[in-house]
Design an enzyme around this catalytic site. Sequence first.
Site, PDB file in Angstrom:
ATOM      1  N   LYS A 198      -9.374   0.476  14.509  1.00  0.00           N
ATOM      2  CA  LYS A 198      -7.949   0.515  14.824  1.00  0.00           C
ATOM      3  C   LYS A 198      -7.410   1.884  14.460  1.00  0.00           C
ATOM      4  CE  LYS A 198      -3.440  -1.089  13.182  1.00  0.00           C
ATOM      5  NZ  LYS A 198      -2.694  -1.954  12.247  1.00  0.00           N
ATOM      6  N   GLU A 252       8.753  -3.370   5.481  1.00  0.00           N
ATOM      7  CA  GLU A 252       7.446  -3.642   4.884  1.00  0.00           C
ATOM      8  C   GLU A 252       7.326  -3.176   3.441  1.00  0.00           C
ATOM      9  OE1 GLU A 252       2.682  -3.135   5.928  1.00  0.00           O
ATOM     10  OE2 GLU A 252       4.210  -2.427   7.325  1.00  0.00           O
TER      11      GLU A 252
END
Length: 434
Positions: free
Chosen positions: A192, A242
């Site tokens: 990723k 986050e």
Amino acid sequence: MIAAAAVRVRDLDRTPDLAELITSARDGGHEVMLIERPMPDAVSVAAIGRVLDIVAAEGGVAVEDPEGNRIDFEPGQDRILAAARLWRRIALPDTLAIGGFAYRPDRDPRGAWAGFPSLLLRVPALAVLRKRGRTFAVAAAPDAEELLDLAPTAVRAPAARRLEVTPVRNPLAWTAAVETAAARLRGGEAEKVVLAREVVAHGDGVVSAGNVVRGLRTAYPSCFTYLVTGADGTAFAGASPELLVRRTGDHAFAQPMAGSVARGASDAEDELLARDLSLSVKDADEHRVVSQFVVDALRPFSTQVNARGPEVVRFTNIQHLATGVDAALRDPAADALQLAAALHPTPAVGGWPREAADKLIDELEGMERGWYAGAVGWIDGRGDGEFAVALRCGLLWEDGARLYAGVGVMPDSDPARELEETELKLKALLTSLI
């Protein structure tokens, strides 16, 4: 260093608006920082002035006084860990440091980010803490509490009413980079990678950092709102959903997020989009990489690590897959900076494996990240603290801003969909600039 007699903590009988407080202080020529999260159990901190800075230096980190004179140094290739060692050496229990670090703490930011070192943790002259319904003043300099009574500037330049927004990189070129990244992932270079975009917004008047923070706080009440002023007059501001890590005594908590979808126009559409996100193979794979990394990173510090199943969390304009991770820390418990060093950067903002993803970012992204996708937060003298991932953010100057948003690219990513996701995320700050 930090004199015990100089640190004074007292309850305040009033609760000042922290955004107003730092706006008045900045208008008065003071350096300011703010980390705010208006949740019942959260800690918010407003910081004015400085007594000491822990700042990135060649070969490690240094302690500097307000005049920039170096008074201590800690070597280390990992600047976050070096800062943790230095903080343990100089901090008193009631001392507080606030600040953050860049996506690449090992590199000095360039270009528009010249006013920000790769790591900066500041012991302010005055910190105002809001914690579990109580408000405290922590003064680390003589007469620092006088800063509580700063009056707002009566006359300000006209505020911007319109914005001209220009992508720094042509969207077609950026989607081509996403397509190239996905192809290279399919070829096995990495699992990723996160690629970000940068847009520049120019206003027809002043873009006030204080107004931006207030707008973000109102629009995104469950996010971390933050502001850090740069040495060159710029300001880094954002509203991050986050949490990188929170440390309280022998307990740590992290909440990695990866996988996103828009909010619906109705509750029924919200539920449909959330279900699609939960069933998306691409988003599930992306999230799995991130959550497993966080669990593995916390294990060496812990006697037990528990990860909850992924859930959909909703913010004003976006929904994310999130996993809550709890850790019982070994004795002696690692402090918030040590834990941040182990976790940063998570695959949510960089990719995996880390070195391979950073190579792709350097080759394909085409921008200076600076503190975007780094972290902002605070730590106290006991090692407790909280750091948020620096997302949904912009670098502000007098009449404009550079805004940043990124996406997780997987082997099966659709470049057009990834472009749409960046546009959705950029709205978080664009709507708060005017």
